[in-house]
Design a protein around this motif. Structure first.
Motif, short mmCIF file in Angstrom:
data_model
loop_
_atom_site.label_atom_id
_atom_site.label_comp_id
_atom_site.label_asym_id
_atom_site.label_seq_id
_atom_site.Cartn_x
_atom_site.Cartn_y
_atom_site.Cartn_z
N ILE A 1 148.48 73.00 22.77
CA ILE A 1 148.46 72.49 21.37
C ILE A 1 147.58 71.06 21.61
CG2 ILE A 1 149.61 71.42 19.56
CD1 ILE A 1 151.81 73.11 20.54
N ILE A 2 146.43 71.07 20.72
CA ILE A 2 145.59 69.82 20.53
C ILE A 2 145.86 69.22 19.08
CG2 ILE A 2 143.31 68.95 20.83
CD1 ILE A 2 142.69 71.23 22.58
N ASP A 3 146.21 68.35 19.28
CA ASP A 3 146.46 67.56 17.58
C ASP A 3 145.41 66.43 17.30
OD1 ASP A 3 147.57 66.34 15.61
OD2 ASP A 3 149.61 66.36 16.19
N ILE A 4 144.44 66.93 16.38
CA ILE A 4 143.57 65.96 16.31
C ILE A 4 143.82 65.38 14.51
CG2 ILE A 4 141.67 66.56 17.52
CD1 ILE A 4 140.39 68.22 14.91
N SER B 1 132.05 60.63 18.43
CA SER B 1 131.00 61.43 18.99
C SER B 1 131.41 62.88 19.33
CB SER B 1 130.38 60.80 20.41
OG SER B 1 129.64 61.65 21.04
N GLU B 2 130.41 63.69 19.00
CA GLU B 2 130.81 65.35 19.36
C GLU B 2 130.59 65.44 20.78
OE1 GLU B 2 127.97 68.06 17.52
OE2 GLU B 2 128.61 67.22 15.41
N LEU B 3 129.84 64.50 21.68
CA LEU B 3 129.97 64.61 23.10
C LEU B 3 131.49 64.71 23.65
CD1 LEU B 3 127.99 64.85 25.14
CD2 LEU B 3 127.97 62.29 25.57
N SER B 4 132.40 63.64 23.09
CA SER B 4 133.59 63.48 23.53
C SER B 4 134.29 64.89 23.56
CB SER B 4 134.21 62.32 22.47
OG SER B 4 133.74 61.41 22.59
N TRP B 5 134.51 65.66 22.31
CA TRP B 5 135.07 66.95 22.39
C TRP B 5 134.43 68.15 22.90
CZ3 TRP B 5 133.00 71.11 20.22
CH2 TRP B 5 132.23 70.85 19.01
N SER B 6 133.28 68.04 23.26
CA SER B 6 132.21 68.94 23.82
C SER B 6 132.66 68.77 25.45
CB SER B 6 131.10 69.05 23.13
OG SER B 6 130.33 67.88 23.73
N CYS C 1 140.67 64.52 9.11
CA CYS C 1 139.67 64.85 10.15
C CYS C 1 138.18 65.13 9.47
CB CYS C 1 139.97 66.07 10.73
SG CYS C 1 141.57 66.37 11.55
N TYR C 2 137.32 64.02 9.94
CA TYR C 2 136.26 63.55 9.34
C TYR C 2 134.96 64.02 10.36
CZ TYR C 2 132.65 61.26 6.26
OH TYR C 2 131.69 60.91 5.70
N SER C 3 133.79 64.11 10.02
CA SER C 3 132.54 63.93 10.79
C SER C 3 132.98 64.77 12.01
CB SER C 3 132.37 62.59 11.09
OG SER C 3 131.30 62.23 11.83
N SER D 1 133.61 68.56 13.07
CA SER D 1 132.54 69.53 13.85
C SER D 1 133.30 70.24 14.98
CB SER D 1 131.64 68.69 14.49
OG SER D 1 131.98 67.72 15.50
N PHE D 2 134.44 69.52 15.43
CA PHE D 2 135.19 70.14 16.33
C PHE D 2 136.20 71.41 15.72
CE2 PHE D 2 139.32 70.37 18.98
CZ PHE D 2 138.85 71.09 19.83
N ALA D 3 136.51 71.11 14.50
CA ALA D 3 137.18 72.11 13.87
C ALA D 3 136.35 73.25 13.55
CB ALA D 3 137.74 71.64 12.58
#
Length: 485
Positions: free
Chosen positions: A288-291, A298-303, A397-399, A403-405
């Motif tokens: 489970i990942i709770d955001i 930064s998208e780099l963080s989750w990617s 959950c924004y920006s 994008s992760f969602a």
């Protein structure tokens, strides 16, 4: 006002380069209060109880050509402005209106969301523009407008559009975040943004702004973000470690659980801590990942921090975006003239085949239609695998969080549980404008983006796969869905 300062700066201001108002300011002369005020001097033998207040220096005229045609564009003008110890920067009414009218000119030429905002939300940019210009005119005192009042007017004006397309005034704290993230980047777009946000006029404006506004305390943000998901839950939980100040890892009924309320400010220790936790739990059925509450970063963080350790094959997904080729966009995003490997330009209506549910009337006011392709490459060091991954989301959950969602939904990487996100995660990196006289920074998204179902992502967000029943909490819903697997 401090008399000594005005006397010191008076001569300087009288030598400034004269420039008049841009387009759409033909009524300015009739609207503005007088910029020079005659003061009756008492007779020599007339006693006075106190010394009369010093006059402000005569307000210099504003530029008479469009900002985009000046030599400094897109950097603000270099002329120094009047500064008061209590009020901060003082803009003449003409300078303030030049900035305001320039802001709107740049937005109308480069920000592609106004038409869809009016269509879907009923908010008219023309009405907002007119209303706040009148408010700005009404604020002029002796021909000048104080920095706090000017900033508040611009901020309130931008907030009318509900942050759709990343449209808002950049705060001093966020400007510092931009500088920190762009300073050492080798990407040309980051270097351009850094130059703009770090130029002398912008520094001066934000230094003065910090001195006249109260900073919002962030001392309780971490606790709120962490306690929120659990404050209403009876589910057993065990928190085993603090991966970063805002990121924690643990278990819910023995299911590995990550709470990630931000994708901003990650360090090498953050990536290392996440990778260790994922690898330790590799082979389990669920993660489970709770955001929830994550407003981006930064998208780099989750990617790199979440996806790369969990994939064994490259993940690729596509998006359709519309762009205006205004002068500012071309200056800030050079590759719009020559799209790189990330973008393919549609030369005809073939985009309708790739995105059949998106209505073509949304793109009447854009100049380019681009197919944006993003890929996250699998790493040789992939260390973890789970039977199923669950991501908890909400309207905050924004920006980059959206994008992760969106990535999870498009690729099937994870099942989304919760409520619809706040959106604005499709497209590319937002960019920045600096107002010419003040140096105030405005963030905006040059990419008009839509979900595959035809809704505007910046307005409608990304929808979950599993929605809680009325009165049910998101984590409860997720746990029930896991039990049914």
């Amino acid at each position: 006002m401090k008399t000594k300062q005005f006397l010191i700066t008076a001569c300087m201001l009288l030598l400034l380069c004269a420039c008049q108002s841009p387009a759409n300011t033909e009524d300015t002369a009739n609207d503005l209060p007088p910029e020079n005020v005659d003061v009756e001097t008492p007779a020599a033998d007339s006693p006075t109880e106190e010394e009369p207040a010093a006059l402000l220096p005569p307000a210099p005229p504003a530029c008479e050509i469009a900002f985009t045609e000046t030599e400094s564009f897109p950097l603000p003008f270099e002329e120094e402005l009047l500064v008061d110890e209590e009020e901060g920067i003082l803009l003449s009414a003409g300078q303030a209106l030049y900035d305001y009218d320039t802001m709107w000119e740049l937005l109308e030429e480069n920000y592609p969301y106004f038409d869809v905002i009016k269509e879907e939300l009923g908010i008219s940019s023309r009405v907002v523009k007119t209303q706040y210009r009148a408010k700005l005119v009404s604020l002029a005192d002796d021909g000048y407008i104080a920095q706090r009042e000017f900033t508040n007017i611009i901020d309130s004006c931008m907030k009318e559009f509900l942050t759709v397309g990343h449209l808002y005034v950049i705060s001093p704290a966020f400007r510092q975040t931009i500088l920190d993230s762009c300073q050492d980047s080798d990407r040309s777009i980051d270097q351009t943004i850094f130059e703009l946000a770090n130029c002398g006029k912008v520094k001066t404006y934000y230094t003065c702004l910090e001195g006249i506004v109260e900073e919002v305390s962030e001392s309780s943000i971490t606790d709120t973000a962490w306690q929120g998901p659990y404050s209403h839950m009876k589910t057993a939980k065990s928190i085993t470690r603090l991966i970063a100040p805002d990121i924690r890892a643990g278990y819910v009924d023995d299911i590995p659980y990550l709470s990630i309320p931000t994708f901003s400010g990650w360090t090498e220790d953050t990536y290392t801590g996440l990778s260790a936790f994922l690898c330790e739990n590799s082979g389990r059925d669920h993660l489970i990942i709770d955001i929830r509450g994550n407003t981006g970063g930064s998208e780099l963080s989750w990617s790199q921090g979440i996806v790369t350790p969990l994939i064994s094959e490259d993940q690729t997904w596509n998006m359709l975006v519309g762009v205006k080729t205004g002068t500012l966009n071309l200056a800030m995003i050079p590759f719009l003239d020559h799209p790189n490997d990330m973008f393919d330009v549609y030369q005809d209506d073939s985009w309708k085949i790739d995105f059949p549910l998106i209505a073509d009337n949304h793109f009447h006011h854009v100049d380019l239609l681009l197919k944006a392709t993003k890929t996250i490459h699998a790493s040789d060091s992939t260390c973890a695998s789970f039977k199923k991954i669950w991501v908890l989301i909400d309207e905050k959950c924004y920006s980059a969080a959206d994008s992760f969602a969106y990535f999870c939904k498009k690729t099937g990487f994870a099942t989304l549980v919760g409520t619809t996100t706040g959106g604005n995660g499709i497209g590319g990196q937002p960019t920045v404008m600096a107002l010419p006289y003040s140096g105030l920074l405005i963030l905006y998204d040059p990419y008009l983006s839509f979900n595959p179902d035809g809704t505007c992502n910046g307005i409608s967000g990304t929808t979950p796969d599993v929605v809680p029943m009325p009165g049910q909490m998101t984590l409860e819903t997720c746990m029930q869905a896991i039990l049914k697997e």
